[in-house]
Design a protein around this motif. Structure first.
Motif, mmCIF file in Angstrom:
data_model
loop_
_atom_site.group_PDB
_atom_site.id
_atom_site.type_symbol
_atom_site.label_atom_id
_atom_site.label_comp_id
_atom_site.label_asym_id
_atom_site.label_seq_id
_atom_site.Cartn_x
_atom_site.Cartn_y
_atom_site.Cartn_z
ATOM 1 N N VAL A 97 45.573 9.048 90.461
ATOM 2 C CA VAL A 97 46.307 10.217 90.958
ATOM 3 C C VAL A 97 47.630 10.363 90.209
ATOM 4 C CG1 VAL A 97 47.464 11.207 92.975
ATOM 5 C CG2 VAL A 97 45.216 10.133 93.240
ATOM 6 N N ALA A 98 48.324 9.241 90.027
ATOM 7 C CA ALA A 98 49.641 9.273 89.373
ATOM 8 C C ALA A 98 49.535 9.693 87.907
ATOM 9 C CB ALA A 98 50.309 7.900 89.481
ATOM 10 N N VAL A 99 48.573 9.135 87.164
ATOM 11 C CA VAL A 99 48.473 9.483 85.745
ATOM 12 C C VAL A 99 47.982 10.918 85.568
ATOM 13 C CG1 VAL A 99 48.165 7.104 84.981
ATOM 14 C CG2 VAL A 99 46.146 8.486 85.503
ATOM 15 N N GLY A 100 47.225 11.429 86.544
ATOM 16 C CA GLY A 100 46.823 12.836 86.486
ATOM 17 C C GLY A 100 48.017 13.763 86.598
ATOM 18 N N ALA A 101 48.933 13.430 87.499
ATOM 19 C CA ALA A 101 50.151 14.228 87.635
ATOM 20 C C ALA A 101 51.000 14.147 86.368
ATOM 21 C CB ALA A 101 50.952 13.731 88.838
ATOM 22 N N PHE A 102 51.046 12.968 85.741
ATOM 23 C CA PHE A 102 51.784 12.807 84.493
ATOM 24 C C PHE A 102 51.227 13.725 83.400
ATOM 25 C CE2 PHE A 102 51.708 10.727 80.302
ATOM 26 C CZ PHE A 102 53.067 10.672 80.028
ATOM 27 N N SER A 103 49.896 13.788 83.274
ATOM 28 C CA SER A 103 49.289 14.632 82.244
ATOM 29 C C SER A 103 49.536 16.109 82.505
ATOM 30 C CB SER A 103 47.781 14.360 82.165
ATOM 31 O OG SER A 103 47.534 13.127 81.547
ATOM 32 N N ALA A 104 49.567 16.507 83.766
ATOM 33 C CA ALA A 104 49.846 17.903 84.083
ATOM 34 C C ALA A 104 51.231 18.299 83.569
ATOM 35 C CB ALA A 104 49.750 18.123 85.588
ATOM 36 N N ILE A 105 52.176 17.388 83.676
ATOM 37 C CA ILE A 105 53.555 17.670 83.254
ATOM 38 C C ILE A 105 53.721 17.604 81.740
ATOM 39 C CG2 ILE A 105 55.938 16.830 83.394
ATOM 40 C CD1 ILE A 105 55.219 15.821 86.252
ATOM 41 N N VAL A 106 53.074 16.611 81.103
ATOM 42 C CA VAL A 106 53.350 16.340 79.694
ATOM 43 C C VAL A 106 52.814 17.419 78.765
ATOM 44 C CG1 VAL A 106 51.288 15.028 79.008
ATOM 45 C CG2 VAL A 106 53.545 14.341 78.150
ATOM 46 N N HIS A 107 51.854 18.232 79.219
ATOM 47 C CA HIS A 107 51.337 19.297 78.361
ATOM 48 C C HIS A 107 52.272 20.518 78.296
ATOM 49 C CE1 HIS A 107 47.417 17.194 78.453
ATOM 50 N NE2 HIS A 107 47.228 17.818 77.309
ATOM 51 N N LEU A 108 53.169 20.648 79.230
ATOM 52 C CA LEU A 108 53.984 21.864 79.303
ATOM 53 C C LEU A 108 54.890 22.068 78.089
ATOM 54 C CD1 LEU A 108 54.930 21.761 83.101
ATOM 55 C CD2 LEU A 108 53.133 23.099 81.978
ATOM 56 N N PRO A 109 55.487 21.015 77.474
ATOM 57 C CA PRO A 109 56.359 21.264 76.317
ATOM 58 C C PRO A 109 55.623 21.459 74.982
ATOM 59 C CG PRO A 109 56.968 19.247 77.514
ATOM 60 C CD PRO A 109 55.602 19.631 77.946
ATOM 61 N N VAL A 110 54.294 21.323 74.956
ATOM 62 C CA VAL A 110 53.556 21.459 73.692
ATOM 63 C C VAL A 110 53.811 22.830 73.074
ATOM 64 C CG1 VAL A 110 51.249 21.628 72.660
ATOM 65 C CG2 VAL A 110 51.751 19.818 74.328
ATOM 66 N N ARG A 111 54.089 22.867 71.749
ATOM 67 C CA ARG A 111 54.275 24.135 71.044
ATOM 68 C C ARG A 111 52.930 24.581 70.477
ATOM 69 N NH1 ARG A 111 59.661 24.340 67.401
ATOM 70 N NH2 ARG A 111 58.841 22.452 66.412
ATOM 71 N N GLU A 112 52.402 25.624 71.079
ATOM 72 C CA GLU A 112 51.028 26.040 70.805
ATOM 73 C C GLU A 112 50.988 27.075 69.666
ATOM 74 O OE1 GLU A 112 47.096 27.383 73.427
ATOM 75 O OE2 GLU A 112 49.013 26.995 74.384
ATOM 76 N N ARG A 113 51.409 26.630 68.475
ATOM 77 C CA ARG A 113 51.359 27.484 67.289
ATOM 78 C C ARG A 113 50.843 26.666 66.113
ATOM 79 N NH1 ARG A 113 57.191 29.536 66.364
ATOM 80 N NH2 ARG A 113 57.733 27.684 67.559
ATOM 81 N N PRO A 114 50.179 27.293 65.141
ATOM 82 C CA PRO A 114 49.728 26.544 63.952
ATOM 83 C C PRO A 114 50.890 25.811 63.302
ATOM 84 C CG PRO A 114 48.743 28.723 63.975
ATOM 85 C CD PRO A 114 49.720 28.695 65.096
ATOM 86 N N LEU A 115 50.603 24.624 62.775
ATOM 87 C CA LEU A 115 51.652 23.760 62.251
ATOM 88 C C LEU A 115 52.474 24.458 61.164
ATOM 89 C CD1 LEU A 115 52.823 20.912 62.504
ATOM 90 C CD2 LEU A 115 51.243 20.173 60.718
ATOM 91 N N GLY A 116 51.817 25.273 60.328
ATOM 92 C CA GLY A 116 52.529 25.985 59.259
ATOM 93 C C GLY A 116 53.576 26.913 59.815
ATOM 94 N N SER A 117 53.234 27.632 60.897
ATOM 95 C CA SER A 117 54.210 28.570 61.472
ATOM 96 C C SER A 117 55.333 27.836 62.185
ATOM 97 C CB SER A 117 53.505 29.537 62.430
ATOM 98 O OG SER A 117 53.241 28.941 63.664
ATOM 99 N N VAL A 118 55.007 26.653 62.745
ATOM 100 C CA VAL A 118 56.066 25.846 63.385
ATOM 101 C C VAL A 118 57.065 25.388 62.332
ATOM 102 C CG1 VAL A 118 56.532 23.690 64.586
ATOM 103 C CG2 VAL A 118 54.590 25.067 65.272
ATOM 104 N N ALA A 119 56.525 24.912 61.168
ATOM 105 C CA ALA A 119 57.409 24.457 60.098
ATOM 106 C C ALA A 119 58.233 25.610 59.545
ATOM 107 C CB ALA A 119 56.570 23.837 58.972
ATOM 108 N N ALA A 120 57.591 26.773 59.402
ATOM 109 C CA ALA A 120 58.312 27.931 58.909
ATOM 110 C C ALA A 120 59.420 28.347 59.857
ATOM 111 C CB ALA A 120 57.341 29.086 58.696
#
Length: 416
Positions: free
Chosen positions: A393-416
């Motif tokens: 239960v605890a690690v499931g809650a951790f995973s729910a939180i840790v995905h929120l800061p992910v930058r969902e853009r192709p790596l090239g555009s992130v670098a640009a």
């Protein structure tokens, strides 16, 4: 490939169909191991933790082997990697059938785990992803993942049925033959190269360094840990958990009339129900992944799992609560896979998707190892699975939180 040509690419291709068959059989065998937990322990007088460690090692080997087989597929070809995986898988099952000590069983499960890696998500999702158009990719990955759930639907009940008139050793040998038969499907698996020119020009080392320096890759890696912990713990221990902890099945009830007269039979059916519900849940995840943010969908799935697991352990464990939990958990079961693999492909490209997803999947299998091993260890220490369940239960809650800061853009555009 032009936009117009991509739109004309059919969803169902020979590569997709063969990928579904391979994943279905590979996962049918893998998902059945929890059914052998009690028969093997009773035959040899092993502690619950000893066979649990064997399954845990299998999951760890799967995780270690996944990036290795992904890299092998990208260097020498997908089909050769799958042949190597099938041969390793079958060899591990044959040797496991002759094991008479915990050490032997644990040693042979390294081979089984590597075999699963060679016939599993890392290799198959990468080749299907490359063979799919941009418009079809998320759904194609979901269909292959759902095929794994289809294998889970019949894998555990199939094993339970065979154990009613065959020894567990004979069942392992039958499984080995079925896995070897997968090689016959490979002539149809021929995927075109779908990577962009810039991706083709980059070396594996270059893209790996870029990914490792990207904080989003680290977050995806960490977030997949709880998925492995929860899935492997349930697959390995839930049949035994239900057998020993669930209230009785009353004669004259609906389950009894369907032939489910014991809690051991209900435990096998629960794994099947999880697989059945997951077919729909995974396909829905693939559909939504084409339209909405994958990271927010992943956070929602992990939140749902956390709530479902907490609610199940807090209420009395009855046949009805087992069925409800199996359906709810099943709808969220492998829905993370097409979203996670699709997120990796979207951010880092298709050229080395097998290797990059394989490394992320290693985190999944670290969680799997811990979930299976800790389940057996805590059971031997305390006589139940409650403590291990709450860790899930605890690690499931951790995973729910840790995905929120992910930058969902192709790596090239992130670098640009």
């Amino acid at each position: 490939m032009s936009s117009a040509a991509a739109q004309k690419t059919p969803l169902f291709t020979p590569v997709l169909i063969v990928g579904c068959v391979i994943i279905m059989i590979s996962f049918a065998v893998r998902a059945s191991f929890g059914v052998f937990q009690i028969p093997i322990a009773e035959e040899f007088g092993w502690l619950r933790s000893e066979f649990s460690l064997a399954i845990a090692i299998q999951n760890l080997a799967w995780g270690i082997g996944q990036p290795i087989f992904g890299a092998v597929a990208e260097k020498i070809g997908d089909r050769k990697a799958i042949i190597l995986g099938a041969l390793t898988y079958a060899a591990g099952l044959v040797l496991s059938a002759g094991a008479v000590t915990p050490f032997q069983m644990q040693a042979y499960e390294w081979l089984v785990g590597f075999g699963i890696a060679g016939t599993g998500f890392g290799v198959v999702l990468a080749v299907v992803g490359r063979a799919s158009s941009d418009e079809n990719r998320s759904m194609s990955l979901a269909i292959v993942t759902a095929a794994g759930s289809a294998g889970q639907i019949f894998g555990a009940p199939w094993a339970e049925w065979m154990l009613s008139f065959l020894t567990w050793q004979t069942v392992f040998l039958i499984f080995a033959g079925v896995v070897l038969a997968l090689i016959l499907t490979l002539p149809l698996m021929r995927a075109p190269q779908m990577a962009s020119k810039s991706e083709l020009e980059e070396s594996m080392g270059t893209i790996l360094i870029k990914a490792f320096k990207d904080p989003s890759y680290t977050l995806i890696f960490l977030g997949f840990f709880s998925c492995g912990y929860q899935l492997a713990f349930v697959t390995a221990h839930f049949p035994a958990f239900v057998t020993e902890m669930c209230g009785p099945i009353m004669p004259g009830g609906a389950l009894y009339s369907l032939g489910i007269t014991s809690t051991s039979a209900l435990g096998a059916v629960a794994i099947s129900l999880i697989g059945a519900a997951n077919v729909g849940g995974t396909l829905l995840a693939g559909y939504l992944g084409n339209r909405y943010s994958k990271k927010y969908l992943l956070a929602a799935i992990y939140t749902g799992r956390t709530i479902a697991a907490a609610a199940f352990i807090l209420v009395p464990i009855t046949p009805m609560s087992v069925i409800v939990f199996s359906i709810v958990m099943g709808s969220l079961w492998l829905a993370t896979v097409p979203l996670t693999s699709g997120l990796v492909a979207h951010i880092y490209g298709l050229r080395y998707m097998g290797t990059l997803y394989g490394i992320v999947f290693f985190s999944h299998q670290l969680g799997s190892f811990l979930g299976v091993w800790l389940g057996g260890r805590m059971y031997d220490a305390y006589g139940d699975y409650t403590f291990v369940w709450w860790i899930g239960v605890a690690v499931g809650a951790f995973s729910a939180i840790v995905h929120l800061p992910v930058r969902e853009r192709p790596l090239g555009s992130v670098a640009a």
